[in-house]
Design a protein around this motif. Structure first.
Motif, PDB file in Angstrom:
ATOM      1  N   GLY A 265       4.295   3.724 -11.302  1.00  0.00           N
ATOM      2  CA  GLY A 265       3.873   4.876 -10.508  1.00  0.00           C
ATOM      3  C   GLY A 265       3.428   4.487  -9.118  1.00  0.00           C
ATOM      4  N   THR A 266       2.573   3.449  -9.014  1.00  0.00           N
ATOM      5  CA  THR A 266       2.084   3.035  -7.691  1.00  0.00           C
ATOM      6  C   THR A 266       3.194   2.415  -6.849  1.00  0.00           C
ATOM      7  OG1 THR A 266       1.310   0.947  -8.686  1.00  0.00           O
ATOM      8  CG2 THR A 266      -0.316   2.700  -8.416  1.00  0.00           C
ATOM      9  N   LEU A 267       4.125   1.707  -7.469  1.00  0.00           N
ATOM     10  CA  LEU A 267       5.249   1.128  -6.719  1.00  0.00           C
ATOM     11  C   LEU A 267       6.129   2.221  -6.125  1.00  0.00           C
ATOM     12  CD1 LEU A 267       6.916  -1.353  -5.860  1.00  0.00           C
ATOM     13  CD2 LEU A 267       8.152  -1.159  -8.034  1.00  0.00           C
ATOM     14  N   ILE A 268       6.462   3.227  -6.937  1.00  0.00           N
ATOM     15  CA  ILE A 268       7.299   4.340  -6.458  1.00  0.00           C
ATOM     16  C   ILE A 268       6.642   5.032  -5.271  1.00  0.00           C
ATOM     17  CG2 ILE A 268       8.163   6.646  -7.048  1.00  0.00           C
ATOM     18  CD1 ILE A 268       8.567   5.536  -9.942  1.00  0.00           C
ATOM     19  N   VAL A 269       5.345   5.320  -5.404  1.00  0.00           N
ATOM     20  CA  VAL A 269       4.644   6.058  -4.345  1.00  0.00           C
ATOM     21  C   VAL A 269       4.513   5.202  -3.084  1.00  0.00           C
ATOM     22  CG1 VAL A 269       2.459   7.138  -3.697  1.00  0.00           C
ATOM     23  CG2 VAL A 269       3.418   7.545  -5.965  1.00  0.00           C
ATOM     24  N   THR A 270       4.241   3.925  -3.228  1.00  0.00           N
ATOM     25  CA  THR A 270       4.127   3.050  -2.055  1.00  0.00           C
ATOM     26  C   THR A 270       5.439   3.011  -1.271  1.00  0.00           C
ATOM     27  OG1 THR A 270       2.441   1.669  -3.118  1.00  0.00           O
ATOM     28  CG2 THR A 270       3.663   0.694  -1.285  1.00  0.00           C
ATOM     29  N   ILE A 271       6.559   2.900  -1.983  1.00  0.00           N
ATOM     30  CA  ILE A 271       7.875   2.896  -1.326  1.00  0.00           C
ATOM     31  C   ILE A 271       8.107   4.213  -0.584  1.00  0.00           C
ATOM     32  CG2 ILE A 271      10.373   2.910  -1.743  1.00  0.00           C
ATOM     33  CD1 ILE A 271       9.818   0.937  -4.074  1.00  0.00           C
ATOM     34  N   ILE A 272       7.765   5.329  -1.221  1.00  0.00           N
ATOM     35  CA  ILE A 272       7.942   6.644  -0.594  1.00  0.00           C
ATOM     36  C   ILE A 272       7.067   6.777   0.646  1.00  0.00           C
ATOM     37  CG2 ILE A 272       7.427   9.106  -0.901  1.00  0.00           C
ATOM     38  CD1 ILE A 272       8.469   8.862  -3.745  1.00  0.00           C
ATOM     39  N   TYR A 273       5.807   6.381   0.541  1.00  0.00           N
ATOM     40  CA  TYR A 273       4.885   6.540   1.667  1.00  0.00           C
ATOM     41  C   TYR A 273       5.330   5.726   2.881  1.00  0.00           C
ATOM     42  CZ  TYR A 273       1.277   9.050  -1.019  1.00  0.00           C
ATOM     43  OH  TYR A 273       0.574   9.980  -1.733  1.00  0.00           O
ATOM     44  N   VAL A 274       5.693   4.473   2.669  1.00  0.00           N
ATOM     45  CA  VAL A 274       6.117   3.629   3.787  1.00  0.00           C
ATOM     46  C   VAL A 274       7.420   4.160   4.382  1.00  0.00           C
ATOM     47  CG1 VAL A 274       6.873   1.316   4.445  1.00  0.00           C
ATOM     48  CG2 VAL A 274       4.918   1.591   2.908  1.00  0.00           C
ATOM     49  N   SER A 275       8.358   4.567   3.529  1.00  0.00           N
ATOM     50  CA  SER A 275       9.642   5.103   4.006  1.00  0.00           C
ATOM     51  C   SER A 275       9.444   6.375   4.809  1.00  0.00           C
ATOM     52  CB  SER A 275      10.577   5.370   2.824  1.00  0.00           C
ATOM     53  OG  SER A 275      10.844   4.192   2.102  1.00  0.00           O
TER      54      SER A 275
END
Length: 479
Positions: A265-275
């Protein structure tokens, strides 16, 4: 409690609880503090690193104590009931309830793009008092009423059983993840070379961007304060990732699935936020990010990407995002109060389950406090102030891993903290540095939160005095 939640449900709870309205808004404030694209991305990467590090560290604790209450339980086992209660009290007083209120009002504000009648500018009731020199007023807007109705509805849904809550959570989280991925893809398709070049030509020159368009140079020490102040917004936007630990009593194979849910969950959200922030810098000049109307950076970017229909697209995305986010917050939060009641440190009725095997009374008192915060209009200020306290409790919890390795070596650990002892130590150092910088440069973000925590000390001893010795044994055996 019924074990009805699997790995997908847990992952969707983590991601869904993290993604509310912050990613659509807070980048404006970050740019005003740091003034450059490089440092904008660096702030989000630092926050993402901290979040991922904490999440994989919590995996060990969740495997050791796979029961309802999550972080409250970890703090109690590593330290004592007082520290755990202070976390639970802060969680009930503002951390969870204030977040529910803020996300509910965000839902209403963006609904107003489609239905103007529910705008925060539509005042339904107003009370004024005081004199001309010291006027005071209390207002109730249509947006506040809609947010309260939303909170009541989602609370009612979750009293019907964990299955009802998980269907909403999984459906809405998948929808908003796909929507955000779509926004990112279309954003890069609308890539503006001249804007990108201007934004990244001097990407690491940190300075403050003022509302009038002027620039203020920052000294080295002021730059550290600017980073800390910027991270208040990004940390708030990335918070609530630990909500899945609160519902451990309802997870299938919690020793495995909670740790994996936290990581995925945290990996998915981190990728989305930075992108998403790369997209902002690809379509909007920095001064337009910094001066976006009411900080709605995503709305400004969507205008560039989709044209006039962009406002409606973003409004719908944020409505879906905040709806699913609040469902996750409401579902998970009540489990903390339930576990506190089992320790005799909360209303006794909170420690009971209804016929659907969920803590209904805990859900409704959470609903009541969140609704009051909606009406107060002060939830935003409270959340800014509590970010300091949230990080302190995260740091204490991760230090608890070291304490429990020494104190309770016999406990089975199905999953051990990734990178131990180095990665957890890095998180602790970063968290402590963040808090120290806020104390020095932004004290208004620190002392009010500490006051809220300290109010819990006398409440703890009053509650403890009312526990009979025989009752305490019953509570201990129940937990």
């Amino acid at each position: 409690m019924k074990h009805e939640l699997g790995l997908l449900d847990g992952t969707m709870l983590v991601a869904g609880s993290m993604i509310g309205s912050g990613i659509f808004i807070v980048s404006a404030d970050i740019i005003r503090h740091v003034g450059s694209s490089g440092w904008l991305i660096a702030v989000w990467l630092l926050t993402g690193f901290m979040t991922l590090t904490a999440a994989v560290s919590y995996g060990e604790l969740s495997g050791m104590f796979p029961k309802a209450g999550g972080q409250y339980v970890y703090l109690k086992e590593a330290y004592n009931k007082l520290i755990a209660f202070l976390y639970g009290w802060s969680f009930f007083a503002v951390i969870q309830t204030g977040t529910i209120a803020a996300v509910g009002v965000a839902f209403s504000k963006f609904t107003a793009y489609l239905i103007p009648a529910v705008s925060e500018d539509n005042i339904l009731y107003q009370l004024q008092w005081g004199d001309a020199a010291h006027p005071h007023k209390f207002t109730i807007s249509a947006a506040q009423v809609v947010s309260i109705v939303l909170i009541i509805f989602l609370t009612w849904v979750n009293t019907r059983g964990v299955k009802s809550g998980k269907i909403i959570q999984t459906t809405f989280t998948l929808t908003k993840l796909l929507s955000l991925f779509g926004l990112i893809v279309f954003g890069f398709m609308a890539f503006k070379g001249d804007v990108w070049h201007a934004n990244w030509s001097n990407a690491w020159n940190m300075h403050a961007l003022n509302p009038n368009g002027s620039i203020t140079a920052l000294t080295a020490t002021a730059a550290m304060g600017a980073i800390a102040a910027s991270m208040v917004g990004s940390i708030f936007s990335s918070d609530a990732w630990n909500n899945v630990t609160f519902i451990a009593g309802e997870m299938k194979n919690p020793q495995r699935n909670i740790g994996l849910s936290l990581f995925l969950g945290t990996l998915i959200v981190t990728i989305i936020y930075v992108s998403a922030n790369f997209v902002y810098t690809a379509v909007l000049p920095l001064h337009e990010i910094a001066t976006a109307e009411k900080d709605r950076v995503a709305v400004a970017a969507s205008h560039v990407i989709f044209g006039n229909v962009g406002t409606i697209i973003i409004a719908l995305m944020i409505m879906v995002s905040t709806f699913g986010c609040n469902n996750g917050l409401i579902l998970a939060g009540a489990r903390v109060y339930y576990t506190m009641a089992k320790d005799g440190l909360f209303f006794k009725k909170t420690g009971t389950l209804n016929k659907n095997a969920v803590p209904e009374f805990a859900l409704w008192i959470q609903c009541a406090v969140a609704s009051i915060l909606c009406l107060s209009g002060r939830y935003g200020d409270l959340l800014d102030m509590i970010s300091f306290v949230v990080v302190i409790f995260y740091v204490l919890t991760i230090i608890g891993i070291y304490i429990l390795r020494a104190k309770r070596p016999e406990i089975e650990r199905p999953y051990k903290a990734f990178g131990y002892p180095v990665l957890p130590a890095i998180y602790v150092l970063m968290g402590v540095a963040f808090c120290i910088l806020l104390i020095i440069y932004k004290p208004e973000y620190t002392w009010p939160g500490l006051i809220i925590v300290l109010i819990g000390i006398p409440i703890y001893y009053i509650a403890k005095r009312n526990i009979k010795p025989d009752d305490e044994k019953v509570y201990e055996s129940a937990v």
